[in-house]
Design an enzyme around this catalytic site. Structure first.
Site, PDB file in Angstrom:
ATOM      1  N   HIS A 118       0.709  -1.501  -0.204  1.00  0.00           N
ATOM      2  CA  HIS A 118       0.183   0.032   0.026  1.00  0.00           C
ATOM      3  C   HIS A 118       0.968   0.983   0.196  1.00  0.00           C
ATOM      4  O   HIS A 118       0.696   2.335   0.051  1.00  0.00           O
ATOM      5  CB  HIS A 118      -1.397   0.266   1.400  1.00  0.00           C
ATOM      6  CG  HIS A 118       0.124  -0.117   2.643  1.00  0.00           C
ATOM      7  ND1 HIS A 118       0.156  -0.881   3.069  1.00  0.00           N
ATOM      8  CD2 HIS A 118       0.278   1.046   3.078  1.00  0.00           C
ATOM      9  CE1 HIS A 118       0.736  -0.486   4.567  1.00  0.00           C
ATOM     10  NE2 HIS A 118       0.274   0.853   4.144  1.00  0.00           N
ATOM     11  N   ASP A 148       0.289  -7.666   1.906  1.00  0.00           N
ATOM     12  CA  ASP A 148       1.028  -6.406   1.620  1.00  0.00           C
ATOM     13  C   ASP A 148       2.285  -6.218   1.381  1.00  0.00           C
ATOM     14  O   ASP A 148       2.281  -5.251   2.359  1.00  0.00           O
ATOM     15  CB  ASP A 148       0.156  -5.388   2.924  1.00  0.00           C
ATOM     16  CG  ASP A 148       0.013  -4.009   3.075  1.00  0.00           C
ATOM     17  OD1 ASP A 148      -0.165  -3.752   1.916  1.00  0.00           O
ATOM     18  OD2 ASP A 148       0.106  -4.033   3.857  1.00  0.00           O
ATOM     19  N   SER A 222       4.377   2.849   7.762  1.00  0.00           N
ATOM     20  CA  SER A 222       4.315   1.291   7.125  1.00  0.00           C
ATOM     21  C   SER A 222       5.456   1.371   6.465  1.00  0.00           C
ATOM     22  O   SER A 222       6.445   1.863   5.478  1.00  0.00           O
ATOM     23  CB  SER A 222       2.996   1.665   6.001  1.00  0.00           C
ATOM     24  OG  SER A 222       1.751   2.232   6.948  1.00  0.00           O
TER      25      SER A 222
END
EC number: 3.4.21.107
Length: 479
Positions: A118, A148, A222
């Protein structure tokens, strides 16, 4: 002048010495992260992406053309489509590209970088910024949305600093861990905490047994690394649980064992293959455990076996409860998908299964997880002759052929037409559900249903297999 009792003076002195000693011991027990940060910061990177805005139809913003066609237009046409007079929603000067930021870390000296999918999804340009303030372009090697994960390759990367890779399977709950990343764009921010839980399953990620921590993770973290006290990466910070948009003490990381498996496949093959069993499963709660003869809730209940799947070829049946996979206990239904996913395609796995109150072993040759799930359409049905079952509080009728064909119910069933207050409603049965099994007995017709209902035990939990919108689930009723 008051004299101090020598015994009291000695006691006070001893208490002081003990307090200093206790404080010193406590201080020594707290981890010192300074060396860990100094040794590893150089291999942690900031990732910034740029994405050109597209028109709703997929073309360049403010025009009906794709980007290549748009660039081939004469300049005055390009200005027209960018301008406020454009009939396609252009704006003066066009819309600025969208930019985002995340973290990552280098795993090889020639420039391979791991991050989250992402972070780079849809990006037209990816720039990796190192600790020494170098900014290097990177290309996208491959992505795996199911976990992911994304793999980048720094262009012209040579002799770059790398992290040490640890083993997430050795982690223990309560162990100290540390994260380095760029929350809110603040580069090389260090946060620490402990491992809160292992093997967490999230609704959006069935094939990742997440590490849960209380390390402060925020937007921008992230894709960054999660270290143990030995300075080894044991996870990739991926998600947070939040109601405010920021850190609330619950964060999740992808275990590095799973991440490196994905990395090697993306680097070498360009795609990721996972093991596939071909079953729909659900959790075994207390009532289901009672109805299936288990002393306590455990395992993964097989609600449906997909046609043509490895599970069907091996003889698995709906109503089976998978208790072990390759000798490893399946405590929760969420434990099973990661176990199967990690199994190489083509290998044979041994399952311990509870069927009909007896434990059996089933060997399954693991297949490859399909890219797209099998969708099933529902069809309107003509109502047949209804039948009422007072003990359960529901009415059923023969299964219309349209539904049987649409949902591939060759063995039949009965269609629920009405649910009154009673055991069925309390269990969650709804109108238009199809009952194919009751108290572990197959239901193919109204006669089957009536016979089984008549023989149901009183004040005892019984399982019901229901097909709802083409998907199977088990419920528990207490007549």
């Amino acid at each position: 002048m008051q004299k101090i009792n020598p015994f009291r003076q000695s006691a006070l002195w001893l208490a002081f010495v003990f307090a200093v000693f206790a404080h010193s011991v406590s201080a020594r027990e707290l981890p010192d992260f300074t060396e860990l940060v100094e040794d590893n910061s150089a291999a942690v990177v900031n990732i910034s992406t740029t994405t050109e805005r597209k028109a709703p139809g997929g073309g360049a913003y403010g025009s009906p053309f794709d980007q290549r066609q748009f660039e081939q237009l004469p300049e005055f046409f390009q200005d027209f489509f960018r301008g406020p007079q454009s009939p396609f929603g252009g704006a003066p000067g066009g819309q600025p590209p969208r930019q985002s930021m995340g973290s990552g870390f280098i795993v090889s000296s020639d420039g391979y970088v791991l991050t989250n999918n992402h972070v780079v999804e849809g990006a037209d340009e990816i720039i990796v910024r190192l600790n020494d303030r170098r900014e290097l372009p990177a290309r996208l090697v491959g992505t795996d949305p199911r976990s992911d994960m994304a793999v980048l390759k720094i262009e012209d990367g040579d002799d770059l600093p790398v992290v040490q890779i640890g083993r997430s399977r050795d982690l223990k709950v309560g162990e100290w861990v540390l994260a380095i990343g760029s929350p809110f764009g603040f580069d090389y921010t260090v946060t620490a905490g402990i491992v809160s839980a292992l093997g967490r399953s999230l609704p959006s990620e069935n094939y990742v047994p997440f590490i849960q921590t209380d390390v402060a993770i925020n937007p921008g973290n992230s894709g960054g690394p999660l270290f143990n006290l030995d300075g080894e990466v044991i996870g990739i910070n991926s998600q947070i649980y939040t109601r405010s948009g920021g850190f609330m003490g619950v964060s999740f990381a992808i275990p590095i064992d799973d991440a490196m498996n994905v990395f090697r496949q993306l680097r070498d093959e360009g795609s990721v293959s996972r093991g596939w069993l071909g079953v729909l499963i659900q959790e075994v709660n207390r009532d289901l455990a009672e109805s299936f003869g288990l002393k306590r809730p455990r395992g993964a209940l097989v609600a449906e076996v997909m046609a043509g799947s490895p599970a069907e070829d091996a003889g698995l049946q709906s109503g089976d409860i998978v208790l072990q996979y390759e000798g490893e206990d399946v405590a929760l239904s969420s434990d099973l998908p990661p176990m199967v996913g990690r199994t190489p395609v083509g290998e044979t796995a041994s399952l311990q299964v509870l069927r009909g109150g007896k434990t059996i072993n089933v060997d399954v040759e693991i297949g490859r997880l399909p890219e797209d799930g099998q969708a099933r359409a529902s069809s309107p049905a003509e109502r047949g002759s209804p039948s009422s079952s007072a003990p359960l509080g529901l009415s059923v009728e023969p299964l219309p052929s349209e539904i049987a064909d649409a949902w591939d119910l060759s063995s039949g069933g009965v269609l629920v037409t009405n649910v009154a207050p009673g055991p069925a409603r309390e269990a969650g049965i709804r109108p238009d559900d199809v009952i194919t099994e009751l108290n572990r007995q197959p239901i193919g017709s109204l006669d089957d249903f009536a016979d089984v209902v008549e023989s149901l035990p009183e004040d005892s939990a019984v399982s019901v297999r229901v097909i709802r919108q083409g998907r199977a689930s088990y419920f528990v009723m207490k007549p």
